[in-house]
Design an enzyme around this catalytic site. Structure first.
Site, PDB file in Angstrom:
ATOM      1  N   ASP A   1       5.985   8.657   2.310  1.00 28.91           N
ATOM      2  CA  ASP A   1       5.712   7.229   2.553  1.00 28.91           C
ATOM      3  C   ASP A   1       5.186   6.535   1.298  1.00 28.91           C
ATOM      4  O   ASP A   1       4.271   5.709   1.353  1.00 28.91           O
ATOM      5  CB  ASP A   1       4.690   7.047   3.691  1.00 28.91           C
ATOM      6  CG  ASP A   1       5.248   7.483   5.032  1.00 28.91           C
ATOM      7  OD1 ASP A   1       6.399   7.952   5.074  1.00 28.91           O
ATOM      8  OD2 ASP A   1       4.526   7.374   6.041  1.00 28.91           O
TER       9      ASP A   1
ATOM     10  N   ASN B   1      -4.231  -5.645   1.691  1.00 28.78           N
ATOM     11  CA  ASN B   1      -4.147  -5.080   0.345  1.00 28.78           C
ATOM     12  C   ASN B   1      -3.746  -6.213  -0.596  1.00 28.78           C
ATOM     13  O   ASN B   1      -2.610  -6.683  -0.563  1.00 28.78           O
ATOM     14  CB  ASN B   1      -3.086  -3.964   0.311  1.00 28.78           C
ATOM     15  CG  ASN B   1      -2.895  -3.420  -1.108  1.00 28.78           C
ATOM     16  OD1 ASN B   1      -3.592  -3.832  -2.036  1.00 28.78           O
ATOM     17  ND2 ASN B   1      -1.965  -2.496  -1.260  1.00 28.78           N
ATOM     18  N   PRO B   2      -4.671  -6.666  -1.437  1.00 26.85           N
ATOM     19  CA  PRO B   2      -4.334  -7.819  -2.284  1.00 26.85           C
ATOM     20  C   PRO B   2      -3.371  -7.459  -3.414  1.00 26.85           C
ATOM     21  O   PRO B   2      -2.856  -8.344  -4.086  1.00 26.85           O
ATOM     22  CB  PRO B   2      -5.694  -8.257  -2.843  1.00 26.85           C
ATOM     23  CG  PRO B   2      -6.560  -7.050  -2.766  1.00 26.85           C
ATOM     24  CD  PRO B   2      -6.048  -6.187  -1.655  1.00 26.85           C
TER      25      PRO B   2
ATOM     26  N   GLY C   1       4.631  -5.831   1.112  1.00 23.53           N
ATOM     27  CA  GLY C   1       4.709  -4.696   0.196  1.00 23.53           C
ATOM     28  C   GLY C   1       6.028  -4.666  -0.541  1.00 23.53           C
ATOM     29  O   GLY C   1       6.739  -5.671  -0.613  1.00 23.53           O
ATOM     30  N   SER C   2       6.380  -3.490  -1.048  1.00 28.89           N
ATOM     31  CA  SER C   2       7.584  -3.358  -1.860  1.00 28.89           C
ATOM     32  C   SER C   2       8.788  -2.926  -1.034  1.00 28.89           C
ATOM     33  O   SER C   2       9.904  -3.347  -1.304  1.00 28.89           O
ATOM     34  CB  SER C   2       7.352  -2.333  -2.964  1.00 28.89           C
ATOM     35  OG  SER C   2       6.287  -2.756  -3.767  1.00 28.89           O
ATOM     36  N   THR C   3       8.578  -2.067  -0.041  1.00 23.90           N
ATOM     37  CA  THR C   3       9.715  -1.573   0.741  1.00 23.90           C
ATOM     38  C   THR C   3       9.660  -2.097   2.181  1.00 23.90           C
ATOM     39  O   THR C   3      10.664  -2.516   2.730  1.00 23.90           O
ATOM     40  CB  THR C   3       9.719  -0.020   0.760  1.00 23.90           C
ATOM     41  OG1 THR C   3       9.529   0.460  -0.577  1.00 23.90           O
ATOM     42  CG2 THR C   3      11.031   0.504   1.292  1.00 23.90           C
TER      43      THR C   3
ATOM     44  N   ASP D   1       4.377  -0.140   2.970  1.00 24.96           N
ATOM     45  CA  ASP D   1       4.370   1.131   3.695  1.00 24.96           C
ATOM     46  C   ASP D   1       3.167   1.987   3.292  1.00 24.96           C
ATOM     47  O   ASP D   1       2.630   2.730   4.109  1.00 24.96           O
ATOM     48  CB  ASP D   1       5.668   1.899   3.421  1.00 24.96           C
ATOM     49  CG  ASP D   1       6.861   1.186   4.033  1.00 24.96           C
ATOM     50  OD1 ASP D   1       6.691   0.550   5.089  1.00 24.96           O
ATOM     51  OD2 ASP D   1       7.964   1.257   3.459  1.00 24.96           O
TER      52      ASP D   1
ATOM     53  N   GLU E   1     -10.836  -3.280  -1.528  1.00 24.91           N
ATOM     54  CA  GLU E   1     -11.295  -3.348  -2.920  1.00 24.91           C
ATOM     55  C   GLU E   1     -10.805  -2.165  -3.725  1.00 24.91           C
ATOM     56  O   GLU E   1     -10.900  -2.148  -4.947  1.00 24.91           O
ATOM     57  CB  GLU E   1     -12.831  -3.413  -2.938  1.00 24.91           C
ATOM     58  CG  GLU E   1     -13.322  -4.779  -2.493  1.00 24.91           C
ATOM     59  CD  GLU E   1     -14.774  -4.795  -2.100  1.00 24.91           C
ATOM     60  OE1 GLU E   1     -15.504  -3.840  -2.456  1.00 24.91           O
ATOM     61  OE2 GLU E   1     -15.171  -5.756  -1.426  1.00 24.91           O
TER      62      GLU E   1
HETATM   63  C1  LIG Z   1      23.772   1.830  -5.698  1.00 27.76           C
HETATM   64  C2  LIG Z   1      22.834   1.307  -4.721  1.00 27.76           C
HETATM   65  C3  LIG Z   1      22.092   2.368  -4.023  1.00 27.76           C
HETATM   66  C4  LIG Z   1      21.039   1.845  -3.129  1.00 27.76           C
HETATM   67  C5  LIG Z   1      20.480   2.907  -2.229  1.00 27.76           C
HETATM   68  C6  LIG Z   1      19.345   2.379  -1.504  1.00 27.76           C
HETATM   69  C7  LIG Z   1      18.801   3.302  -0.472  1.00 27.76           C
HETATM   70  C8  LIG Z   1      17.450   2.813  -0.122  1.00 27.76           C
HETATM   71  C9  LIG Z   1      16.803   3.590   0.968  1.00 27.76           C
HETATM   72  C10 LIG Z   1      15.364   3.252   0.985  1.00 27.76           C
HETATM   73  C11 LIG Z   1      14.597   4.048   1.969  1.00 27.76           C
HETATM   74  C12 LIG Z   1      13.179   3.659   1.903  1.00 27.76           C
HETATM   75  C13 LIG Z   1      12.327   4.503   2.742  1.00 27.76           C
HETATM   76  C14 LIG Z   1      10.900   4.057   2.623  1.00 27.76           C
HETATM   77  C15 LIG Z   1      10.061   4.527   1.757  1.00 27.76           C
HETATM   78  C16 LIG Z   1       8.673   3.986   1.593  1.00 27.76           C
HETATM   79  O1  LIG Z   1       7.781   4.712   2.369  1.00 27.76           O
HETATM   80  C17 LIG Z   1       8.266   4.099   0.143  1.00 27.76           C
HETATM   81  C18 LIG Z   1       6.915   3.420  -0.092  1.00 27.76           C
HETATM   82  O2  LIG Z   1       7.013   2.046   0.132  1.00 27.76           O
HETATM   83  P1  LIG Z   1       5.927   0.989  -0.417  1.00 27.76           P
HETATM   84  O3  LIG Z   1       4.591   1.398   0.054  1.00 27.76           O
HETATM   85  O4  LIG Z   1       6.340  -0.316   0.158  1.00 27.76           O
HETATM   86  O5  LIG Z   1       5.953   1.011  -1.899  1.00 27.76           O
HETATM   87  N1  LIG Z   1       9.253   3.450  -0.693  1.00 27.76           N
HETATM   88  C19 LIG Z   1      10.011   4.147  -1.528  1.00 27.76           C
HETATM   89  O6  LIG Z   1       9.883   5.318  -1.677  1.00 27.76           O
HETATM   90  C20 LIG Z   1      11.057   3.361  -2.297  1.00 27.76           C
HETATM   91  C21 LIG Z   1      12.401   4.002  -2.288  1.00 27.76           C
HETATM   92  C22 LIG Z   1      13.382   3.099  -2.979  1.00 27.76           C
HETATM   93  C23 LIG Z   1      14.573   3.823  -3.447  1.00 27.76           C
HETATM   94  C24 LIG Z   1      15.505   2.988  -4.260  1.00 27.76           C
HETATM   95  N1  LIG Z   2      -7.629  -2.932  -3.197  1.00 27.58           N
HETATM   96  C1  LIG Z   2      -6.780  -1.978  -3.572  1.00 27.58           C
HETATM   97  N2  LIG Z   2      -6.689  -1.588  -4.860  1.00 27.58           N
HETATM   98  C2  LIG Z   2      -5.813  -0.649  -5.257  1.00 27.58           C
HETATM   99  N3  LIG Z   2      -4.972  -0.009  -4.404  1.00 27.58           N
HETATM  100  C3  LIG Z   2      -5.029  -0.347  -3.115  1.00 27.58           C
HETATM  101  C4  LIG Z   2      -5.925  -1.340  -2.622  1.00 27.58           C
HETATM  102  N4  LIG Z   2      -5.750  -1.470  -1.305  1.00 27.58           N
HETATM  103  C5  LIG Z   2      -4.783  -0.579  -0.949  1.00 27.58           C
HETATM  104  N5  LIG Z   2      -4.342   0.092  -2.030  1.00 27.58           N
HETATM  105  C6  LIG Z   2      -3.292   1.120  -2.117  1.00 27.58           C
HETATM  106  O1  LIG Z   2      -2.120   0.550  -2.670  1.00 27.58           O
HETATM  107  C7  LIG Z   2      -1.014   1.355  -2.334  1.00 27.58           C
HETATM  108  C8  LIG Z   2       0.241   0.541  -2.207  1.00 27.58           C
HETATM  109  O2  LIG Z   2       0.063  -0.425  -1.253  1.00 27.58           O
HETATM  110  P1  LIG Z   2       1.220  -1.175  -0.503  1.00 27.58           P
HETATM  111  O3  LIG Z   2       0.566  -2.300   0.227  1.00 27.58           O
HETATM  112  O4  LIG Z   2       2.015  -0.254   0.278  1.00 27.58           O
HETATM  113  O5  LIG Z   2       2.085  -1.826  -1.669  1.00 27.58           O
HETATM  114  P2  LIG Z   2       3.525  -1.432  -2.220  1.00 27.58           P
HETATM  115  O6  LIG Z   2       4.464  -1.607  -1.088  1.00 27.58           O
HETATM  116  O7  LIG Z   2       3.772  -2.413  -3.308  1.00 27.58           O
HETATM  117  O8  LIG Z   2       3.481  -0.028  -2.683  1.00 27.58           O
HETATM  118  C9  LIG Z   2      -1.386   2.042  -1.056  1.00 27.58           C
HETATM  119  O9  LIG Z   2      -1.275   3.420  -1.239  1.00 27.58           O
HETATM  120  C10 LIG Z   2      -2.824   1.646  -0.783  1.00 27.58           C
HETATM  121  O10 LIG Z   2      -3.609   2.782  -0.452  1.00 27.58           O
END
Ligand SMILES: CCCCCCCCCCCCC/C=C/[C@@H](O)[C@H](COP(=O)(O)O)NC(=O)CCCCC
Ligand SMILES: Nc1ncnc2c1ncn2[C@@H]1O[C@H](COP(=O)(O)OP(=O)(O)O)[C@@H](O)[C@H]1O
Ligand SMILES: [Ca+2]
Length: 573
Positions: A530, A165-166, A266-268, A224, A198
């Site tokens: 997720d 995923n770019p 990714g972000s998380t 995730d 894409e």
């Molecule tokens: C005062 C400080 C408080 C800090 C509390 C932090 C608790 C964080 C727990 C995070 C659990 C994350 C569980 C994972 C969720 C991911 O599936 C979801 C999607 O991730 P991604 O695709 O990489 O974007 N992430 C989230 O929902 C982010 C939750 C962040 C909450 C601060």
């Molecule tokens: N080429 C793309 N363009 C736009 N969205 C995409 C692409 N490839 C994957 N995705 C979507 O991007 C979302 C977030 O991706 P992820 O890699 O988990 O990044 P982040 O952790 O930042 O949320 C996913 O739901 C996935 O389906």
């Protein structure tokens, strides 16, 4: 010169050189170990050339055996063959030869072994050592023996399908793969077919068409959300091939044998973090190369008889649902969107009414507050899943809702979270439920009831420390096999109508007449599954034990410290 063998077969032992020092190098296929230890200068009796096989040294078999029993002894290194990443003929450039004054060897012959080096905090790196032989034949012999030993490890992947995923995280997925992962795959002789996605769901859709038989694994580079996409493609494909209707909430799903590797970008990155112990692309690549295998529970989520989604990390209503909703318009902020939205959501301090019903996972041998986290080769997972399997055999894989008692809790909640793994991630290194297990067939259901803002903050802060986040009167946690949730304002209007949109509109209209002071959008939260928002609020969730397998091994306990790193003991090229 042929290397000599110890009396027991297939043990290869030679004196080779590493950085001009003589080492006794032993390959013991029986114990699956490669080891080398420095020889004192007098033991080579004035002979300086590498590759001399010293009969006297070789016959100290008992001494050798002793050194095998320890991972690393002073001046000696032992690497399990299962932790060798690659073996190849060394490329020796002329400049290096000159600087090392090796000119007296008319043609230097050397091979390089790359192996796993454990760093702090579950991070893995590739250690590298080049062994010099005096003769070509000996070098070939060692290369052959080591490659034979690696080829016997048939669980290692040879051909992978990689989805990148770019746009995930900091938008560095492609760069991370090309710079950090691809070179390791290629050194390990792994062929990879790469698809840079894409559009969203490109990987998922592609997995329905691709010839999976060609591959030993699927790798996703992203967060995730991207992993979830691959997961949906793979599980969906396998159910389709086995003619299983995923809309049936009671269906016994077919397990996916092909493994998934996650290169975190990714972000998380919580699935990677909770299964490997760190979100580090090189560490993940090395787990993939070694062919690690970690089974993982997956939750299915349905609304009535409609399949909605699978979840492996967080299925969260209330706080985490709102954080996700609030973050969606700020994708441009990258991973920081969650912190920004988290702060805002915390300040708004909403609670939601509804009814949660669940059935406990009776077969599990652990409990959410037993302080026993899931570790590599987890005994709790093994024992629990065995017990579940026996139970399912008795029931002929039927999933009966009515058989056992349901616990029902009606209330006002700040958050309802269901996690089938700890959800450890960089924001919360022990996760939402630190003792949740990767493969025990259960999920931890965490209910945070309406509480003051200060108390909610105290609970949240505990996620970042070693203290128990469940040790509050307003927090409950249960280990469950399934649960159902119905928001209060859904119950009253829950009809068999298929037009959910109309039902919801009717719902909110009624609520607003009843409570003129409330704001519609705050009556119900939404589910964060997720990282994706579910369309429905009334859902049922069920755990499927070990539905998928990852290229991971769970979190290893007691990682070795830097002091025991071979690189500190040995001079490396
Ligand atoms: C005062 C400080 C408080 C800090 C509390 C932090 C608790 C964080 C727990 C995070 C659990 C994350 C569980 C994972 C969720 C991911 O599936 C979801 C999607 O991730 P991604 O695709 O990489 O974007 N992430 C989230 O929902 C982010 C939750 C962040 C909450 C601060
Ligand atoms: N080429 C793309 N363009 C736009 N969205 C995409 C692409 N490839 C994957 N995705 C979507 O991007 C979302 C977030 O991706 P992820 O890699 O988990 O990044 P982040 O952790 O930042 O949320 C996913 O739901 C996935 O389906
Ligand atoms: Ca579990």
């Amino acid at each position: 010169m042929q290397p000599e063998y110890l009396p027991f077969p297939a043990l290869l032992c030679s004196v080779l050189s590493i950085s001009r020092q003589h080492y006794e190098v032993t390959l013991d296929p029986g114990r699956a170990l490669l080891s080398w230890r420095k020889l004192r200068p007098r033991s080579v009796k004035g002979r300086t050339r590498a590759g001399i096989c010293l009969t006297r040294v070789l016959h100290r078999a008992r001494g050798l055996a002793k050194s095998f029993s320890r991972q690393i002894t002073s001046g000696s290194v032992t690497v399990p063959l299962t932790e060798i990443v690659s073996v190849e003929e060394a490329e020796i450039d002329g400049k290096y030869c000159n600087s090392m004054k090796w000119q007296h060897m008319c043609k230097p012959h050397a091979f390089t072994v790359r192996y796993i080096k454990r760093m702090k905090k579950h991070r893995w790196r590739c250690g590298e050592v080049t062994f010099w032989c005096s003769e070509e034949q000996m070098c070939c012999h060692w290369l052959q023996a080591l490659n034979d030993a690696l080829n016997q490890q048939t669980h290692r992947p040879k051909h992978l399908l990689v989805y990148i995923n770019p746009y995930g995280g900091c938008k560095k997925g492609k760069q991370i793969y090309e710079k950090k992962v691809a070179p390791l795959f290629s050194a390990a002789g792994i062929a990879a077919d790469v698809v840079v996605t894409e559009y969203a769901n490109h990987a998922r859709d592609n997995l329905y068409d691709v010839n999976l038989e060609k591959y030993d694994g699927i790798v996703c580079v992203g967060g995730d959300g991207m992993f979830s996409e691959v997961l949906h493609g793979l599980i969906g494909r396998v159910q389709k091939d086995s003619h299983i209707d995923h809309n049936n909430p009671s269906a016994c799903l077919s397990r996916c044998s092909i493994r998934i590797g996650i290169v975190p970008a990714g972000s998380t990155d919580c699935v990677c973090y909770a299964t490997v112990g760190i979100n580090d692309p090189v560490t993940s690549a090395l787990h993939i190369i070694l062919g690690d295998c970690q089974p993982l529970d997956v939750c299915s989520i349905h609304h009535k008889k409609n399949f909605l989604k699978y979840s492996v990390s967080l299925l969260g209503y209330g706080f985490y649902g709102d954080v996700l909703k609030g973050s969606e318009n700020n994708r441009w902020l990258g991973p920081a969107r969650y912190d920004f939205s988290g702060f805002k959501t915390f300040l708004t301090h909403h609670w939601y009414e509804g009814t949660v019903s669940f059935q406990p996972a009776k077969w599990v041998i652990g409990s959410p507050r037993d302080n026993k986290p899931c570790t590599s080769g987890c005994h709790v997972c093994r024992q629990s899943s065995k017990q579940l399997q026996e139970l399912q055999k008795e029931q002929n894989c039927r999933f009966e809702h009515s058989e056992e008692e349901w616990t029902t809790i009606k209330g006002k909640f700040m958050a309802i979270n269901a996690v089938s793994l700890s959800c450890a991630c960089p924001r919360s290194p022990k996760g939402l439920s630190p003792a949740a297990h990767l493969a025990d067939g259960s999920a931890d259901l965490i209910l945070v009831r309406k509480c003051s803002r200060l108390n909610f903050l105290r609970h949240l802060i505990r996620h970042t420390s070693k203290k128990d986040q469940f040790e509050f009167p307003f927090v409950e946690v249960y280990r469950v096999k399934n649960f159902q949730f119905t928001p209060k304002h859904f119950e009253e209007y829950d009809t068999e109508s298929t037009d959910i949109g109309n039902v919801s509109k009717k719902n909110f209209a009624q609520i607003c007449t009843d409570h003129p002071s409330c704001v519609c959008s705050h009556v119900n939260s939404s589910w964060n599954c997720d990282g994706e928002t579910l369309d429905q609020t009334a859902i049922e969730m069920r755990v499927h034990c070990r539905l998928i397998h990852l290229f991971a091994r769970g979190i290893e306990d007691a990682p070795l410290t830097d002091d025991s790193n071979p690189s500190k003991i040995l001079p490396m090229e």
